[in-house]
Design an enzyme around this catalytic site. Structure first.
Site, mmCIF file in Angstrom:
data_model
loop_
_atom_site.group_PDB
_atom_site.id
_atom_site.type_symbol
_atom_site.label_atom_id
_atom_site.label_comp_id
_atom_site.label_asym_id
_atom_site.label_seq_id
_atom_site.Cartn_x
_atom_site.Cartn_y
_atom_site.Cartn_z
ATOM 1 N N SER A 133 0.853 -1.179 0.000
ATOM 2 C CA SER A 133 0.000 0.000 0.000
ATOM 3 C C SER A 133 0.890 1.230 0.000
ATOM 4 O O SER A 133 2.063 1.159 0.375
ATOM 5 C CB SER A 133 -0.889 0.004 1.253
ATOM 6 O OG SER A 133 -1.552 1.245 1.416
ATOM 7 N N TYR A 142 -2.881 -0.775 10.220
ATOM 8 C CA TYR A 142 -2.802 -1.083 8.792
ATOM 9 C C TYR A 142 -1.460 -0.652 8.220
ATOM 10 O O TYR A 142 -0.810 -1.414 7.490
ATOM 11 C CB TYR A 142 -3.950 -0.387 8.051
ATOM 12 C CG TYR A 142 -3.980 -0.666 6.568
ATOM 13 C CD1 TYR A 142 -4.504 -1.855 6.083
ATOM 14 C CD2 TYR A 142 -3.484 0.262 5.651
ATOM 15 C CE1 TYR A 142 -4.547 -2.118 4.722
ATOM 16 C CE2 TYR A 142 -3.525 0.008 4.291
ATOM 17 C CZ TYR A 142 -4.058 -1.186 3.824
ATOM 18 O OH TYR A 142 -4.088 -1.447 2.481
ATOM 19 N N LYS A 171 1.454 -3.064 6.476
ATOM 20 C CA LYS A 171 1.916 -2.920 5.101
ATOM 21 C C LYS A 171 3.407 -2.577 5.032
ATOM 22 O O LYS A 171 4.088 -2.962 4.068
ATOM 23 C CB LYS A 171 1.068 -1.882 4.360
ATOM 24 C CG LYS A 171 -0.376 -2.322 4.170
ATOM 25 C CD LYS A 171 -0.474 -3.647 3.395
ATOM 26 C CE LYS A 171 -1.900 -4.051 3.108
ATOM 27 N NZ LYS A 171 -1.994 -5.294 2.319
#
Length: 254
Positions: A165, A178, A182
């Site tokens: 990401s 998150y 990533k």
């Protein structure tokens, strides 16, 4: 530490390739985790339309059934969709056994399954929610690598794309779990790339900003301003199909 995008021969190949059914050297077996919705579903439909064989997994059997019915009918019997939970090592072990028995080792694996926390400061993210993000986004990929890389080693061929990401190369408030997961995908990909033999490739791929349920959970209604998964899949499929061993260790963006 700043991670920059590594120049990739795949970018030049994809730009020169129209992405037809023969794109990427003819029909390939492509395994996609988290295939039942979002980017995974869009990519599966696009690859199947181009004549490639889709091997997909998801926890949602009903969504797998729906996807199966939408795959192009002329290739429908070639595809393999299985219920599996990438967070579970034993579930992925069973998946690998079933894939080998039915299709043999995949040519390409797209570790797409992922989730995100609800927007919250880290001290307000429940433990269970944090664990779900880490277990899905990091452990899920590790489980697939653990059981599928050995299947590719005999031929020293195979491309594994780990979905990263933009937030795996930068930070953002309210989505720290998150972002952390990533960033871990980026580091894991670069490290494992040094462990596989020449001919194979481990790649971290930032898909860009796409209008998915995950983006809506962060951006709200403004998520609809971004491109749809189907439009993204047109570019992503061509890029992924054109990856080769020369791209090993690359950190790319669609």
């Amino acid at each position: 530490m700043t991670i920059t995008t590594t120049p990739s021969s795949a970018m030049n190949r994809a730009a020169a390739n129209t992405g037809g059914a023969g794109s990427g050297g003819g029909g390939k077996k492509v395994m996609i985790t988290g295939v039942s919705q979002g980017l995974g579903r869009a990519l599966a439909l696009e690859l199947a339309k181009r004549g490639h064989t889709v091997i997909g997994c998801s926890r949602a059997q009903d969504k797998l059934n729906s996807l199966q019915s939408q795959l192009p009918s002329e290739h429908n019997n070639n595809h393999l969709l299985l219920a599996a939970d990438v967070r579970s090592n034993s579930s992925v072990e069973e998946l690998a056994r079933a894939v080998m028995e039915n299709k043999g080792a995949p040519d390409i694996i797209v570790n797409n399954a992922g989730t995100i926390n609800k927007n919250n400061k880290i001290w307000e993210v429940p433990e269970e929610e944090f664990d779900t993000v880490i277990d899905t986004n990091i452990k899920g990929i590790a489980n697939v690598l653990r059981h599928f890389i050995p299947l590719m080693l005999p031929t020293k061929q195979g491309i594994i794309v780990n979905m990263s990401s933009g937030w795996g190369r930068s930070g953002a408030a309210l989505v720290a779990p998150y972002c952390a997961s990533k960033w871990a995908v980026e580091g894991l990909s670069r490290s494992v790339a040094k462990e596989v033999p020449d001919g194979m490739a481990i790649v971290a791929l930032n898909p860009g900003v796409i209008h998915t349920e995950m983006l809506t959970s962060c951006f709200g209604t403004s998520a609809s301003l971004y491109q749809e998964p189907d439009a993204w899949a047109l570019k992503a499929a061509t890029m992924i199909l054109n990856l080769t061993g020369a791209d090993n260790g690359a950190s790319l963006t669609v």
